[in-house]
Design a protein around this motif. Structure first.
Motif, PDB file in Angstrom:
ATOM      1  N   LEU A   8       0.864  -1.320   0.187  1.00 31.80           N
ATOM      2  CA  LEU A   8       0.082   0.060   0.004  1.00 31.80           C
ATOM      3  C   LEU A   8       0.867   1.217  -0.099  1.00 31.80           C
ATOM      4  O   LEU A   8       0.331   2.289  -0.169  1.00 31.80           O
ATOM      5  N   TYR A   9       2.137   1.359   0.335  1.00 29.83           N
ATOM      6  CA  TYR A   9       3.168   2.273   0.332  1.00 29.83           C
ATOM      7  C   TYR A   9       2.993   3.148  -0.800  1.00 29.83           C
ATOM      8  O   TYR A   9       2.873   4.433  -0.646  1.00 29.83           O
ATOM      9  N   PRO A  10       3.196   2.399  -1.998  1.00 29.85           N
ATOM     10  CA  PRO A  10       3.277   3.528  -3.123  1.00 29.85           C
ATOM     11  C   PRO A  10       1.839   4.312  -3.283  1.00 29.85           C
ATOM     12  O   PRO A  10       1.860   5.294  -3.755  1.00 29.85           O
ATOM     13  N   PHE A  11       0.907   3.615  -3.001  1.00 30.50           N
ATOM     14  CA  PHE A  11      -0.419   4.219  -3.024  1.00 30.50           C
ATOM     15  C   PHE A  11      -0.599   5.384  -2.277  1.00 30.50           C
ATOM     16  O   PHE A  11      -0.956   6.475  -2.375  1.00 30.50           O
ATOM     17  N   PHE A  15      -0.839   9.139  -3.344  1.00 25.66           N
ATOM     18  CA  PHE A  15      -2.067  10.057  -2.625  1.00 25.66           C
ATOM     19  C   PHE A  15      -1.195  11.332  -1.924  1.00 25.66           C
ATOM     20  O   PHE A  15      -2.197  12.591  -2.220  1.00 25.66           O
ATOM     21  N   PHE A  16      -0.167  11.415  -1.314  1.00 24.55           N
ATOM     22  CA  PHE A  16       0.614  12.344  -0.642  1.00 24.55           C
ATOM     23  C   PHE A  16       0.940  13.277  -1.611  1.00 24.55           C
ATOM     24  O   PHE A  16       0.652  14.645  -1.443  1.00 24.55           O
ATOM     25  N   VAL A  17       1.225  12.790  -2.840  1.00 27.19           N
ATOM     26  CA  VAL A  17       1.978  13.801  -3.796  1.00 27.19           C
ATOM     27  C   VAL A  17       0.712  14.511  -4.328  1.00 27.19           C
ATOM     28  O   VAL A  17       0.663  15.665  -4.553  1.00 27.19           O
ATOM     29  N   PHE A  18      -0.304  13.787  -4.612  1.00 28.72           N
ATOM     30  CA  PHE A  18      -1.516  14.546  -5.277  1.00 28.72           C
ATOM     31  C   PHE A  18      -2.232  15.481  -4.399  1.00 28.72           C
ATOM     32  O   PHE A  18      -2.522  16.320  -4.852  1.00 28.72           O
TER      33      PHE A  18
END
Length: 362
Positions: A8-11, A15-18
């Protein structure tokens, strides 16, 4: 279980970057967290203050002439008050020289003139420099260097998009899609400053020292330069031959006509027409030695080839003049590329005489 969390880390990162990128859309947060300015950005930040000063002068019935160009126009900055021939123009007149940037081309000048109009300031007259070096794609001070310094707003990015080539259009799209990338946004700095109610503009270090705080330099007779025929052999070597070679390496290297810079010159002319800004497009004088060297590289006469087709002969706002055809009395040079500041009163007079032919110049 832990292994599933790792997936889940990549997601979470995406999400954080977005999320950060969307938060940058909030103007107050964006201005709090954008990176420290570089010189080109400093100029754009500082100029609205300059235009406010100029509007105040106009309210006091003083005509304001904005001088926009390279170091060849910067010689206007050597005079606190340029003595204008009363037979040419008798009213009070002020020359705004803080828009002359020593190392710059039409890309930045277009943004500066856009800034002028956005600030609600319309000069009584604009002196716009035309120098052949400014149209070299490989000039070390071209749009390529300025582009890396600027953080432009979305409307500005959209405006300049058609003028750039495909490579830079891709960069513009990246900046439009990812605002945090555009502004080199720092989340920690943004949150801290936002809580404190601060923006990057509040830091005096980042205000445009070159454009806003740099007052005019009083003319110094000791820096008058040298008469055309009075150079000693060593002075001629140092100031004319060697300096010409340095200009060749910096400004004329691998000379290639720049469609991008020419495109921004077109946009400046169009802007002047659309906003009824009386404008003199002028070519400064250079030393004969350098003039011949430059001509051997560029082919010469680019003012006529590229400048004149941009201007409608019946334009109510724009006229052209080259001072590089022996049509001045100026024979004093500080080096091969620049006449002496002592020539400024005559240059101003020549340009004002041309300006009097402009129907919209009162």
């Amino acid at each position: 279980m832990n292994q599933k969390r790792i997936y889940l880390y990549p997601f979470f990162i995406i999400f954080f970057v977005f999320l950060v990128d969307k938060l940058v859309c909030i103007p107050e947060l964006r201005e709090a967290g954008r990176r420290a300015y570089k010189s080109g950005q400093n100029v754009l930040v500082g100029l609205p203050k300059v235009w406010e000063e100029d509007k105040k002068l106009q309210s006091e019935n003083t005509k304001v002439v904005v001088v926009t160009g390279t170091s060849r126009s910067d010689i206007f900055h050597e005079w606190e008050k340029i003595p204008v021939n009363q037979s040419t123009y008798s009213g009070p007149i002020y020359f705004e020289t803080r828009s002359s940037i020593k190392a710059s081309e039409y890309f930045l000048f277009y943004l500066m003139i856009q800034s002028m109009s956005k600030s609600g300031f319309k000069p009584d007259l604009l002196f716009l420099e035309f120098s052949e070096e400014m149209l070299n794609e490989n000039n070390v001070f071209s749009y390529k260097s300025k582009w890396q310094e600027l953080m432009l707003h979305e409307d500005e990015l959209i405006d300049i998009f058609p003028t750039f080539n495909f490579k830079y259009q891709r960069e513009i799209l990246s900046k439009l899609f990812f605002l945090s990338y555009n502004y080199h946004f720092s989340p920690t700095q943004g949150v801290t400053n936002w809580i404190k109610g601060k923006t990057a503009n509040d830091d005096n270090y980042f205000i445009a020292l070159a454009s806003y705080l740099n007052k005019k330099r009083p003319f110094d007779p000791k820096k008058i330069g040298i008469e055309l025929d009075n150079f000693t052999p060593q002075e001629f070597k140092d100031r004319i031959v060697d300096y010409s070679q340095s200009q060749r390496e910096l400004l004329l290297t691998n000379y290639t006509f720049s469609e991008t810079e020419y495109g921004f010159l077109k946009k400046i002319i169009q802007h002047a027409e659309e906003h009824n800004i009386p404008t003199v497009l002028w070519e400064p004088q250079v030393h004969p030695y350098y003039s011949q060297l430059r001509k051997s590289i560029t082919g010469g006469n680019l003012m006529e080839i590229y400048g004149r087709p941009l201007v409608d002969p019946n334009s109510k706002n724009i006229r052209l003049i080259s001072l590089n055809h022996g049509n001045t009395n100026c024979k004093t040079f500080v080096d091969s590329s620049h006449v002496s500041p002592i020539c400024v009163p005559e240059i101003a007079d020549k340009l004002l005489q041309i300006a009097k032919e402009i129907p919209n110049f009162k």
